[in-house]
Scaffold this motif. Structure first.
Motif, PDB file in Angstrom:
ATOM      1  N   ALA A 101      76.145  -5.334 -35.931  1.00 53.99           N
ATOM      2  CA  ALA A 101      77.630  -5.516 -35.212  1.00 53.99           C
ATOM      3  C   ALA A 101      78.259  -4.129 -34.692  1.00 53.99           C
ATOM      4  N   VAL A 102      79.043  -4.267 -33.502  1.00 55.79           N
ATOM      5  CA  VAL A 102      79.487  -3.066 -32.981  1.00 55.79           C
ATOM      6  C   VAL A 102      81.232  -3.474 -32.822  1.00 55.79           C
ATOM      7  N   THR A 103      81.892  -2.862 -33.354  1.00 54.99           N
ATOM      8  CA  THR A 103      83.357  -3.097 -33.090  1.00 54.99           C
ATOM      9  C   THR A 103      83.754  -2.317 -31.872  1.00 54.99           C
ATOM     10  N   VAL A 104      84.216  -2.886 -30.901  1.00 56.95           N
ATOM     11  CA  VAL A 104      84.689  -2.379 -29.587  1.00 56.95           C
ATOM     12  C   VAL A 104      85.759  -1.792 -29.525  1.00 56.95           C
ATOM     13  N   THR A 179      84.475  -7.717 -31.487  1.00 56.91           N
ATOM     14  CA  THR A 179      83.087  -7.303 -32.016  1.00 56.91           C
ATOM     15  C   THR A 179      82.086  -7.778 -31.358  1.00 56.91           C
ATOM     16  N   PHE A 180      81.011  -7.233 -31.057  1.00 57.13           N
ATOM     17  CA  PHE A 180      79.816  -7.926 -30.396  1.00 57.13           C
ATOM     18  C   PHE A 180      78.573  -7.834 -31.401  1.00 57.13           C
ATOM     19  N   GLN A 181      78.136  -8.895 -31.711  1.00 58.74           N
ATOM     20  CA  GLN A 181      76.810  -9.080 -32.345  1.00 58.74           C
ATOM     21  C   GLN A 181      75.479  -8.880 -31.478  1.00 58.74           C
ATOM     22  N   ILE A 182      74.944  -7.984 -31.794  1.00 58.45           N
ATOM     23  CA  ILE A 182      73.656  -7.688 -30.805  1.00 58.45           C
ATOM     24  C   ILE A 182      72.327  -7.530 -31.587  1.00 58.45           C
ATOM     25  N   LYS A 183      71.403  -8.257 -30.715  1.00 55.01           N
ATOM     26  CA  LYS A 183      70.210  -8.369 -31.509  1.00 55.01           C
ATOM     27  C   LYS A 183      69.018  -7.805 -30.420  1.00 55.01           C
ATOM     28  N   VAL A 184      68.283  -7.069 -30.986  1.00 53.73           N
ATOM     29  CA  VAL A 184      67.245  -6.576 -30.074  1.00 53.73           C
ATOM     30  C   VAL A 184      65.810  -7.041 -30.536  1.00 53.73           C
ATOM     31  N   SER A 185      65.408  -8.228 -29.846  1.00 54.59           N
ATOM     32  CA  SER A 185      64.159  -8.633 -30.554  1.00 54.59           C
ATOM     33  C   SER A 185      62.963  -8.051 -29.840  1.00 54.59           C
ATOM     34  N   SER A 186      61.908  -7.752 -30.692  1.00 54.19           N
ATOM     35  CA  SER A 186      60.526  -7.127 -30.464  1.00 54.19           C
ATOM     36  C   SER A 186      59.365  -7.888 -30.806  1.00 54.19           C
ATOM     37  N   GLU A 187      58.452  -8.348 -30.162  1.00 53.80           N
ATOM     38  CA  GLU A 187      57.328  -9.244 -30.429  1.00 53.80           C
ATOM     39  C   GLU A 187      55.997  -8.441 -30.029  1.00 53.80           C
ATOM     40  N   GLU A 209      60.550   3.465 -24.644  1.00 55.88           N
ATOM     41  CA  GLU A 209      61.632   3.712 -23.642  1.00 55.88           C
ATOM     42  C   GLU A 209      62.891   2.730 -24.160  1.00 55.88           C
ATOM     43  N   MET A 210      62.728   1.685 -25.122  1.00 56.78           N
ATOM     44  CA  MET A 210      63.868   1.110 -25.306  1.00 56.78           C
ATOM     45  C   MET A 210      64.617   1.867 -26.718  1.00 56.78           C
ATOM     46  N   GLU A 211      63.953   2.876 -27.336  1.00 54.85           N
ATOM     47  CA  GLU A 211      64.442   3.537 -28.452  1.00 54.85           C
ATOM     48  C   GLU A 211      66.102   3.895 -28.354  1.00 54.85           C
ATOM     49  N   PRO A 212      66.558   4.408 -27.338  1.00 49.53           N
ATOM     50  CA  PRO A 212      67.876   4.573 -27.136  1.00 49.53           C
ATOM     51  C   PRO A 212      68.949   3.539 -27.100  1.00 49.53           C
ATOM     52  N   LEU A 213      68.399   2.262 -26.877  1.00 47.80           N
ATOM     53  CA  LEU A 213      69.201   1.153 -26.640  1.00 47.80           C
ATOM     54  C   LEU A 213      70.311   1.113 -27.615  1.00 47.80           C
ATOM     55  N   VAL A 214      69.879   0.940 -28.820  1.00 44.87           N
ATOM     56  CA  VAL A 214      70.791   0.520 -30.022  1.00 44.87           C
ATOM     57  C   VAL A 214      71.874   1.658 -30.022  1.00 44.87           C
ATOM     58  N   SER A 215      71.458   3.054 -29.904  1.00 43.74           N
ATOM     59  CA  SER A 215      72.430   3.939 -29.958  1.00 43.74           C
ATOM     60  C   SER A 215      73.449   3.979 -28.640  1.00 43.74           C
ATOM     61  N   GLU A 216      72.924   3.664 -27.736  1.00 45.89           N
ATOM     62  CA  GLU A 216      73.894   3.566 -26.314  1.00 45.89           C
ATOM     63  C   GLU A 216      74.872   2.413 -26.542  1.00 45.89           C
ATOM     64  N   PHE A 217      74.629   1.376 -27.198  1.00 40.75           N
ATOM     65  CA  PHE A 217      75.501   0.379 -27.291  1.00 40.75           C
ATOM     66  C   PHE A 217      76.816   0.780 -28.275  1.00 40.75           C
ATOM     67  N   GLN A 218      76.023   1.548 -29.257  1.00 43.26           N
ATOM     68  CA  GLN A 218      77.208   2.027 -30.382  1.00 43.26           C
ATOM     69  C   GLN A 218      77.925   3.174 -29.841  1.00 43.26           C
ATOM     70  N   THR A 219      77.301   4.040 -28.891  1.00 45.89           N
ATOM     71  CA  THR A 219      78.032   5.072 -28.308  1.00 45.89           C
ATOM     72  C   THR A 219      79.182   4.497 -27.154  1.00 45.89           C
ATOM     73  N   ARG A 220      78.546   3.686 -26.439  1.00 45.39           N
ATOM     74  CA  ARG A 220      79.403   3.309 -25.106  1.00 45.39           C
ATOM     75  C   ARG A 220      80.577   2.241 -25.361  1.00 45.39           C
ATOM     76  N   LEU A 221      80.032   1.396 -26.532  1.00 48.99           N
ATOM     77  CA  LEU A 221      81.005   0.391 -26.654  1.00 48.99           C
ATOM     78  C   LEU A 221      81.950   0.510 -28.198  1.00 48.99           C
ATOM     79  N   GLY A 222      81.454   1.360 -28.892  1.00 49.68           N
ATOM     80  CA  GLY A 222      81.937   1.350 -30.089  1.00 49.68           C
ATOM     81  C   GLY A 222      83.367   1.932 -30.237  1.00 49.68           C
ATOM     82  N   LYS A 223      84.044   1.534 -31.400  1.00 54.34           N
ATOM     83  CA  LYS A 223      85.281   1.997 -31.737  1.00 54.34           C
ATOM     84  C   LYS A 223      85.447   3.448 -31.725  1.00 54.34           C
ATOM     85  N   ARG A 224      86.657   3.897 -31.003  1.00 54.27           N
ATOM     86  CA  ARG A 224      86.787   5.408 -31.164  1.00 54.27           C
ATOM     87  C   ARG A 224      87.907   5.895 -31.857  1.00 54.27           C
TER      88      ARG A 224
END
Length: 224
Positions: A101-104, A179-187, A209-224
């Motif tokens: 979850a990311v609180t916007v 809040t956004f619920q985000i799922k990164v699926s990897s198979e 190359e996908m490693e920064p994706l989670v932190s980017e969501f949290q940084t750019r969307l997250g509650k400040r």
């Protein structure tokens, strides 16, 4: 006569003892399917059996199986495991294959006097983040608050595997906040069978190359 026969039979049941070692020393060693230790062990081979099957396993390295024959003249044998390219081309992540979850930030949406929200700016940010990693968005349904990318396939020829990644985002409300619920699926699947859907299995790793994706969501969307 009976005693002589017994001694002769016993003499034929000779065994060979050999020292076995493997690098890295943390690798697990199994003999004929039974775990016996890490890094180094001694194996006993009955001459009537002729050989034992050794198996070496360690995360990050290619699992190796070999036969060790009683007729081998060496008293000590050593093996070196080969790095598994899959582990060098991907990174472990505790955030994959489950929703987080990311609180916007309230900078990204507005509410009128009735409590109705305008979340267009937040969804635009979602799209911006996703399009940094994917060529397109497969599903966008603002009415139900859901966005999903198509699978992105990466062929790891060195590892004989294909890894695929997809992101799903759904809107929710936790504690009254947007809040956004985000799922990164990897198979991943073996390269040879990668055309078959059933060949894919969830893995707790993502392509680098996908490693920064989670932190980017949290940084750019997250509650400040």
């Amino acid at each position: 006569m009976l005693l002589l026969t017994s001694l002769t039979a016993g003499a034929k049941k000779k065994v060979v003892v050999k020292k076995v070692s493997v690098t890295p020393s943390e690798a697990k060693i199994s003999v004929d399917g039974n775990y016996v230790g890490d890094g180094v062990t001694e194996v006993t081979i009955g001459k009537t059996e002729g050989f034992v099957v050794l198996k070496f396993e360690l995360e990050g390295y290619v699992t190796t199986e070999v036969k060790l024959f009683a007729s081998d003249q060496r008293n000590a044998v050593s093996y070196t495991l080969r790095r598994d390219a899959f582990y060098d081309l991907t990174v472990e992540s505790g955030a994959v294959n489950k929703y987080f979850a990311v609180t916007v930030s309230k900078d990204l949406y507005t509410e009128d006097g009735t409590g109705k929200r305008n979340t267009e700016k937040a969804w635009k940010m979602i799209h911006q983040v996703l399009l940094n990693y994917f060529d397109e968005i497969q599903t966008t349904d603002f009415a139900s608050g859901f966005v999903q990318t198509p699978w992105k396939y990466n062929t790891l020829a060195e590892a004989d595997k294909v890894i695929r990644t997809r992101v799903s985002v759904k809107e929710s409300n936790l504690g009254g906040d947007l809040t956004f619920q985000i799922k990164v699926s990897s198979e991943a699947a073996p390269l040879l069978g990668s055309s078959r859907e059933e060949a894919y299995r969830e893995v707790n790793r993502v392509i680098k190359e996908m490693e920064p994706l989670v932190s980017e969501f949290q940084t750019r969307l997250g509650k400040r």
